[in-house]
Scaffold this motif. Structure first.
Motif, short mmCIF file in Angstrom:
data_model
loop_
_atom_site.label_atom_id
_atom_site.label_comp_id
_atom_site.label_asym_id
_atom_site.label_seq_id
_atom_site.Cartn_x
_atom_site.Cartn_y
_atom_site.Cartn_z
N ASP A 30 32.71 84.32 11.93
CA ASP A 30 33.14 85.45 12.76
C ASP A 30 31.94 85.99 13.53
N LEU A 31 31.70 85.43 14.71
CA LEU A 31 30.47 85.79 15.42
C LEU A 31 30.66 86.04 16.91
N LEU A 32 31.90 85.95 17.41
CA LEU A 32 32.14 86.04 18.85
C LEU A 32 32.60 87.45 19.21
N SER A 33 31.64 88.33 19.48
CA SER A 33 31.93 89.73 19.76
C SER A 33 32.68 89.86 21.09
N GLY A 34 33.79 90.59 21.06
CA GLY A 34 34.59 90.76 22.26
C GLY A 34 35.40 89.54 22.63
N GLY A 35 35.41 88.53 21.75
CA GLY A 35 36.11 87.29 22.05
C GLY A 35 35.24 86.33 22.84
N SER A 36 35.82 85.21 23.21
CA SER A 36 35.07 84.19 23.94
C SER A 36 35.97 83.50 24.95
N ALA A 37 35.43 83.30 26.15
CA ALA A 37 36.10 82.50 27.17
C ALA A 37 35.21 81.32 27.55
N THR A 38 34.41 80.88 26.58
CA THR A 38 33.49 79.78 26.78
C THR A 38 33.84 78.65 25.83
N SER A 39 34.17 77.49 26.38
CA SER A 39 34.48 76.35 25.53
C SER A 39 33.22 75.89 24.81
N PRO A 40 33.30 75.67 23.50
CA PRO A 40 32.11 75.23 22.76
C PRO A 40 31.62 73.88 23.30
N THR A 41 30.30 73.69 23.23
CA THR A 41 29.69 72.42 23.62
C THR A 41 28.84 71.90 22.47
N LEU A 42 28.99 70.63 22.17
CA LEU A 42 28.25 70.00 21.09
C LEU A 42 27.01 69.31 21.66
N SER A 43 25.89 69.46 20.98
CA SER A 43 24.68 68.77 21.40
C SER A 43 24.88 67.26 21.29
N ALA A 44 24.04 66.51 21.98
CA ALA A 44 24.19 65.05 21.99
C ALA A 44 24.04 64.44 20.60
N ASP A 45 23.23 65.05 19.73
CA ASP A 45 23.06 64.52 18.38
C ASP A 45 24.10 65.05 17.40
N GLY A 46 25.00 65.93 17.87
CA GLY A 46 26.07 66.44 17.02
C GLY A 46 25.65 67.49 16.01
N LYS A 47 24.41 67.98 16.08
CA LYS A 47 23.92 68.90 15.06
C LYS A 47 24.10 70.37 15.43
N THR A 48 24.29 70.67 16.71
CA THR A 48 24.35 72.06 17.15
C THR A 48 25.55 72.27 18.06
N VAL A 49 26.22 73.41 17.88
CA VAL A 49 27.30 73.82 18.77
C VAL A 49 26.84 75.04 19.54
N TYR A 50 27.02 75.02 20.86
CA TYR A 50 26.68 76.16 21.71
C TYR A 50 27.97 76.82 22.19
N VAL A 51 28.00 78.14 22.13
CA VAL A 51 29.19 78.88 22.54
C VAL A 51 28.76 80.25 23.06
N GLY A 52 29.54 80.82 23.97
CA GLY A 52 29.24 82.15 24.47
C GLY A 52 30.29 83.14 24.03
N ASP A 53 29.97 84.43 24.12
CA ASP A 53 30.96 85.45 23.81
C ASP A 53 30.94 86.52 24.90
N ASN A 54 31.90 87.44 24.79
CA ASN A 54 32.06 88.46 25.83
C ASN A 54 31.09 89.63 25.70
N SER A 55 30.19 89.58 24.72
CA SER A 55 29.13 90.58 24.65
C SER A 55 27.86 90.07 25.32
N LYS A 56 28.03 89.06 26.20
CA LYS A 56 26.95 88.52 27.03
C LYS A 56 25.89 87.81 26.20
N ARG A 57 26.36 86.91 25.32
CA ARG A 57 25.42 86.17 24.50
C ARG A 57 25.74 84.68 24.54
#
Length: 446
Positions: free
Chosen positions: A282-309
């Motif tokens: 539970d980390l997406l403050s204000g919700g999210s309109a950003t589709s998650p993206t997986l790093s090429a090595d599959g170890k990290t997921v990047y995502v944005g939220d509506n609190s500008k992060r």
């Protein structure tokens, strides 16, 4: 509309009653012609087969991008466009809209000639498409207000149609060549690309409603909450396109559970003939309109939220690795190259690139003079493209991904507003569609 209307006992009655039983909604598939042998190729290839190119939502292409492009052709579609254009391996393009006669359109890359158009339900405009190696296209539909997943061949002939609860807001290919779909109401299915039949049991991310305790309860209307998906508000519990790790079967979904103060990034795994949840953060403050993206090595997921992060998350356990504040709420896709250059999007932002240093990000470069009006993408050879606001109109900006400097700038004639995304064709073509309904195709200049 109140928050949480899609939760089990709080669903609003829909105009269309589900006449079949819950089991039928979870298991019925209307199959067309096909065989039990899956001989249709799947893979990222050199087209743009998904909204953000591939299963990991990478927003990058293996094609060497041209340093200079020129407008090849443009045309009005006749209706608005909400999702990025997808492109098959031979350059056939697909997009959805709402016009009096057609909803899904297909065009030829070289000439802009229409190959086919078919009528679908009104919510199809909000569903992203994916294209396989034989140029079969897969998309959502809601004919008669009942959600479904549909497939057409390259001529626009229907192959199959499978009912689902809600509208497919996410469509991706799995590592074993099936189709993974997630609706905005949280129904997850894995379907055979050949027949549309379910490969594993359906999973409901918001929980299964109890029709014994509430015998008069209906499934929500197929389009309920879709207007809020673009901004990631709670009326659209699942607002984004899932990122898929083809090697492990793990996939990542943003979910706003009814009554929760924040949305969550959820990891599930499709393996061993079932779908299971691995973790939820539970980390997406204000919700999210950003589709998650997986790093090429599959170890990290990047995502944005509506609190500008912008947030980096460990793909294995959901642990937050780092948080980068932005000057805007990221929306749409995040372009992440194979060597780790991260470029977020969002119509209220500017062109910015970061690098992941493990426990913290580092700003590689930034262009505060370029106001984004779409989704930046990267290609091989260190070239990127994005739509930006220049004066009162829009330009396609070609930029150097190492420095952020502008290489080329081309006007989108009479274009206004913003774009749905940027797509790369098999020969390095650059395709941009505006939300008001115009299609622009640029070709490389050699």
């Amino acid at each position: 509309m109140r928050s949480g209307v899609l939760a089990s006992s709080m669903w609003r009655p829909s105009r269309v009653r589900v006449l079949a039983s819950l089991a039928a909604v979870g298991a019925l598939a209307v199959a067309g012609c096909g065989t039990d042998v899956d001989d249709i190729a799947v893979g990222p290839g050199k087209g743009w087969p998904a909204a953000y190119h591939d299963g990991r939502n990478g927003g990058t292409s293996p094609v060497v991008g041209a340093k200079k492009v020129a407008l090849s052709w443009s045309r009005p579609i006749g209706g608005p466009i909400a999702e990025p254009v997808t492109i098959g391996p031979d350059g056939q393009m697909f997009l959805t809209t709402n016009t009096p006669t057609c909803t899904i359109y297909s065009f030829q890359m070289a000439t802009g000639r229409k190959r086919f158009c078919n009528a679908l339900g009104p919510t199809a405009i909000a569903t992203p498409s994916v294209v396989d190696g034989m140029t079969n296209v897969y998309i959502g539909d809601d004919h008669d207000n009942v959600g479904a997943v549909m497939s057409f061949n390259y001529l626009g002939q229907p192959r199959w149609r499978t009912p689902v609860a809600g509208t497919p807001i996410s469509t991706q290919f799995t590592g074993d060549g099936n189709l993974l779909t997630v609706t905005q109401t949280g129904q997850v299915d894995v379907l055979s690309r050949q027949t549309g039949q379910r490969v594993v049991s359906t999973v409901q991310l918001l929980g299964q409603p109890d029709f014994l305790d509430h015998p008069s309860l209906d499934w929500p209307a197929a389009g309920q909450g879709l207007d809020e998906c673009r901004v990631g508000e709670p009326q659209c519990p699942v607002a984004n396109i899932s990122a898929v790790d083809a090697d492990t079967g793990r996939f990542f979904v943003t979910v706003w559970q009814p009554g929760k103060p924040t949305a969550a990034l959820v990891a599930l795994r499709y393996a061993d003939n079932k779908i299971q949840q691995e973790w939820s953060a539970d980390l997406l403050s204000g919700g999210s309109a950003t589709s998650p993206t997986l790093s090429a090595d599959g170890k990290t997921v990047y995502v944005g939220d509506n609190s500008k992060r912008l947030i980096a998350v460990d793909a294995a356990d959901g642990r937050t690795k780092w948080v980068q504040p932005l000057d805007w709420a990221p929306r749409g896709g995040i372009s992440v190259s194979g060597d780790g250059l991260i470029i977020p999007s969002g119509d209220e932002g500017y062109l910015l690139a970061l690098r992941d240093r493990g426990d913290a990000p580092e700003i590689a470069w930034e262009r505060k003079d370029l106001d984004l009006r779409g989704t930046p993408v990267q290609t091989a050879g260190g070239t990127g493209y994005t739509a930006a606001a220049i004066g009162e109109g829009l330009n396609l900006i070609t930029f150097d991904t190492k420095t952020g400097s502008t290489i080329d700038s081309d006007v989108l004639p009479q274009a206004q507003g913003s774009t749905t995304g940027t797509s790369i064709g098999p020969k390095g073509e650059v395709i941009v569609a505006t939300r008001i309904g115009e299609l622009f195709v640029f070709k490389p200049e050699r």
